[in-house]
Design a protein around this motif. Structure first.
Motif, PDB file in Angstrom:
ATOM      1  N   LEU A   1      58.714  60.196  85.913  1.00 21.35           N
ATOM      2  CA  LEU A   1      58.847  60.700  84.542  1.00 21.35           C
ATOM      3  C   LEU A   1      57.480  61.169  84.055  1.00 21.35           C
ATOM      4  CD1 LEU A   1      61.125  57.822  83.195  1.00 21.35           C
ATOM      5  CD2 LEU A   1      61.860  60.090  83.974  1.00 21.35           C
ATOM      6  N   LEU A   2      57.056  62.304  84.535  1.00 24.25           N
ATOM      7  CA  LEU A   2      55.698  62.772  84.278  1.00 24.25           C
ATOM      8  C   LEU A   2      55.433  63.074  82.812  1.00 24.25           C
ATOM      9  CD1 LEU A   2      55.109  65.107  87.361  1.00 24.25           C
ATOM     10  CD2 LEU A   2      54.896  62.614  87.165  1.00 24.25           C
ATOM     11  N   GLU A   3      56.491  63.201  82.030  1.00 24.28           N
ATOM     12  CA  GLU A   3      56.312  63.513  80.617  1.00 24.28           C
ATOM     13  C   GLU A   3      55.961  62.277  79.774  1.00 24.28           C
ATOM     14  OE1 GLU A   3      60.893  63.081  81.068  1.00 24.28           O
ATOM     15  OE2 GLU A   3      59.109  63.444  82.307  1.00 24.28           O
ATOM     16  N   LEU A   4      56.046  61.087  80.351  1.00 24.19           N
ATOM     17  CA  LEU A   4      55.818  59.863  79.589  1.00 24.19           C
ATOM     18  C   LEU A   4      54.414  59.810  78.994  1.00 24.19           C
ATOM     19  CD1 LEU A   4      57.443  56.943  81.618  1.00 24.19           C
ATOM     20  CD2 LEU A   4      58.239  57.975  79.481  1.00 24.19           C
ATOM     21  N   GLU A   5      54.354  59.366  77.726  1.00 27.39           N
ATOM     22  CA  GLU A   5      53.067  59.157  77.059  1.00 27.39           C
ATOM     23  C   GLU A   5      52.816  57.682  76.757  1.00 27.39           C
ATOM     24  OE1 GLU A   5      52.332  62.858  74.224  1.00 27.39           O
ATOM     25  OE2 GLU A   5      54.461  62.257  74.256  1.00 27.39           O
ATOM     26  N   VAL A   6      53.899  56.916  76.647  1.00 29.67           N
ATOM     27  CA  VAL A   6      53.805  55.475  76.423  1.00 29.67           C
ATOM     28  C   VAL A   6      54.737  54.784  77.409  1.00 29.67           C
ATOM     29  CG1 VAL A   6      54.089  53.579  74.787  1.00 29.67           C
ATOM     30  CG2 VAL A   6      53.359  55.830  73.956  1.00 29.67           C
TER      31      VAL A   6
ATOM     32  N   LEU B   1      51.643  59.309  86.577  1.00 32.11           N
ATOM     33  CA  LEU B   1      51.956  59.508  85.160  1.00 32.11           C
ATOM     34  C   LEU B   1      50.717  59.977  84.402  1.00 32.11           C
ATOM     35  CD1 LEU B   1      54.193  56.348  84.601  1.00 32.11           C
ATOM     36  CD2 LEU B   1      54.876  58.666  85.266  1.00 32.11           C
ATOM     37  N   VAL B   2      50.279  61.164  84.716  1.00 33.00           N
ATOM     38  CA  VAL B   2      48.984  61.658  84.244  1.00 33.00           C
ATOM     39  C   VAL B   2      48.960  61.984  82.754  1.00 33.00           C
ATOM     40  CG1 VAL B   2      48.288  62.524  86.507  1.00 33.00           C
ATOM     41  CG2 VAL B   2      49.623  63.993  84.970  1.00 33.00           C
ATOM     42  N   ASN B   3      50.118  61.942  82.089  1.00 38.31           N
ATOM     43  CA  ASN B   3      50.147  62.205  80.645  1.00 38.31           C
ATOM     44  C   ASN B   3      50.178  60.920  79.817  1.00 38.31           C
ATOM     45  OD1 ASN B   3      50.221  65.156  80.523  1.00 38.31           O
ATOM     46  ND2 ASN B   3      52.163  64.936  81.625  1.00 38.31           N
ATOM     47  N   LEU B   4      50.130  59.772  80.479  1.00 38.25           N
ATOM     48  CA  LEU B   4      50.176  58.502  79.758  1.00 38.25           C
ATOM     49  C   LEU B   4      48.981  58.346  78.829  1.00 38.25           C
ATOM     50  CD1 LEU B   4      51.276  55.496  82.007  1.00 38.25           C
ATOM     51  CD2 LEU B   4      52.516  56.564  80.122  1.00 38.25           C
ATOM     52  N   LYS B   5      49.261  57.907  77.611  1.00 39.17           N
ATOM     53  CA  LYS B   5      48.218  57.573  76.649  1.00 39.17           C
ATOM     54  C   LYS B   5      48.148  56.062  76.398  1.00 39.17           C
ATOM     55  CE  LYS B   5      48.641  61.982  74.170  1.00 39.17           C
ATOM     56  NZ  LYS B   5      48.952  62.614  72.853  1.00 39.17           N
ATOM     57  N   VAL B   6      49.293  55.393  76.575  1.00 36.86           N
ATOM     58  CA  VAL B   6      49.371  53.955  76.330  1.00 36.86           C
ATOM     59  C   VAL B   6      50.108  53.292  77.493  1.00 36.86           C
ATOM     60  CG1 VAL B   6      50.231  52.138  74.805  1.00 36.86           C
ATOM     61  CG2 VAL B   6      49.395  54.290  73.824  1.00 36.86           C
ATOM     62  N   LEU B   7      49.521  52.220  78.035  1.00 36.18           N
ATOM     63  CA  LEU B   7      50.145  51.477  79.130  1.00 36.18           C
ATOM     64  C   LEU B   7      50.112  49.991  78.790  1.00 36.18           C
ATOM     65  CD1 LEU B   7      51.341  51.286  81.981  1.00 36.18           C
ATOM     66  CD2 LEU B   7      48.995  51.283  82.882  1.00 36.18           C
ATOM     67  N   MET B   8      51.301  49.395  78.713  1.00 40.55           N
ATOM     68  CA  MET B   8      51.435  47.981  78.358  1.00 40.55           C
ATOM     69  C   MET B   8      51.861  47.191  79.594  1.00 40.55           C
ATOM     70  SD  MET B   8      50.853  48.362  75.083  1.00 40.55           S
ATOM     71  CE  MET B   8      51.446  46.902  74.241  1.00 40.55           C
TER      72      MET B   8
ATOM     73  N   PRO C   1      43.799  51.254  92.581  1.00 39.59           N
ATOM     74  CA  PRO C   1      42.769  52.247  92.241  1.00 39.59           C
ATOM     75  C   PRO C   1      43.342  53.497  91.583  1.00 39.59           C
ATOM     76  CG  PRO C   1      42.432  51.410  94.468  1.00 39.59           C
ATOM     77  CD  PRO C   1      43.764  50.890  94.015  1.00 39.59           C
ATOM     78  N   GLU C   2      44.622  53.765  91.840  1.00 42.17           N
ATOM     79  CA  GLU C   2      45.270  54.953  91.273  1.00 42.17           C
ATOM     80  C   GLU C   2      45.331  54.914  89.753  1.00 42.17           C
ATOM     81  OE1 GLU C   2      46.419  54.710  95.511  1.00 42.17           O
ATOM     82  OE2 GLU C   2      46.308  53.256  93.864  1.00 42.17           O
ATOM     83  N   ILE C   3      45.064  53.743  89.161  1.00 40.70           N
ATOM     84  CA  ILE C   3      45.075  53.647  87.701  1.00 40.70           C
ATOM     85  C   ILE C   3      44.057  54.610  87.089  1.00 40.70           C
ATOM     86  CG2 ILE C   3      43.321  51.836  87.453  1.00 40.70           C
ATOM     87  CD1 ILE C   3      46.643  51.738  85.602  1.00 40.70           C
TER      88      ILE C   3
END
Length: 270
Positions: free
Chosen positions: A40-45, A70-77, A88-90
């Motif tokens: 889901l590459l569109e995910l931001e959160v 998920l290169v568009n992520l802004k928030v990761l919980m 390392p991919e983080i």
């Protein structure tokens, strides 16, 4: 669960992230997370934290390397799981602004974690860190850092590079002192160092002009330390009182020299 099924669960009306594409994975779907989520590459959160009550039996066992897609992520919980490390991919998630890693079993971070240059908020409380991760000192845009309830015994000199820090939470650790260099972090508004083993504050503590303990003082600020200089009674009066005390020891003028006489009695006449 298929990519299509997950895509149907994406929401955009979370009041905290209104308008951002958010997916919350919980329960059995979290314990056996599908690779479909990471398409889901569109995910931001992305919220991969179990609920505090009913779903604590289902936790994320590991953070997969596919998170890097998920290169568009802004928030990761990722808090309140059983995680011991991050892949390392983080570091591929260059848009990340906030990460929550609290209540896990982390003792280190990937060496390239410092590449997350847009990171502004990082939560790492209640983990197994014994050393302050040097990677954090290169996150020059970081404004909020919670690394409380760990086992950290010292802070590195490199912390001076964290010039944008406004909140630094270090309570419940094993600190015996604060380095003098911490007094150069002049954007600090909140510094909580309670429940450590600190006996003395840095001489230039008064340079932290924006600290606003005052009437908002909490036990997390300094209580629970064997403080001698200044005594805890002085510290509870706030940064101004600490500065006046330190000034009296060194013979220099305090930053609020004009008000020293008027409240001298209140701080035992020093």
């Amino acid at each position: 669960m298929s990519v299509k099924s997950y895509r149907m669960r994406i929401e955009t009306e979370d009041p905290l992230y209104y308008g951002w594409k958010k997916l919350k994975v919980r329960g059995k779907d979290l314990a056996n997370i599908s690779d479909s989520v990471f398409h889901l590459l569109e995910l931001e959160v992305l919220d991969l934290s179990p609920e505090r009550e009913a779903c604590l039996d289902y936790k994320l066992p590991a953070c997969p390397p596919t998170i890097g897609r998920l290169v568009n992520l802004k928030v990761l919980m990722l808090d309140t799981n059983e995680l011991k490390d991050l892949p390392p991919e983080i570091a591929l998630l260059q848009q990340l602004e906030r990460i929550a890693l609290s209540n896990n079993h982390f003792s280190s971070l990937p060496s390239n974690f410092c590449n997350l240059k847009n990171l502004q908020s990082l939560h790492m409380a209640n983990n197994d860190f014994k050393e302050f991760p040097l990677q954090l000192c290169k996150l020059e845009n970081l404004e909020f850092l919670d690394i409380s309830d760990n086992h950290i015994s010292s802070l590195p000199e490199e912390i001076r590079d964290m010039k944008q820090l406004e909140t630094l939470l270090l309570f419940i650790n094993d600190l015996t002192k604060l380095p003098d260099i911490i007094c150069t972090l002049t954007q600090l508004r909140c510094l909580w160092i309670g429940n450590n083993r600190i006996r003395q504050l840095p001489r230039d503590f008064g340079k932290l002009l924006k600290l606003d303990w005052g009437f908002r003082y909490t036990s997390s600020a300094l209580d629970g330390n064997p403080l001698i200089h200044p005594p805890i009674e002085i510290c509870r009066m706030g940064p101004d009182a600490i500065d006046r005390y330190m000034s009296s020891l060194s013979g220099r003028k305090s930053r609020n020299n004009d008000t020293d006489r008027s409240d001298g009695d209140r701080i035992n006449g020093y």
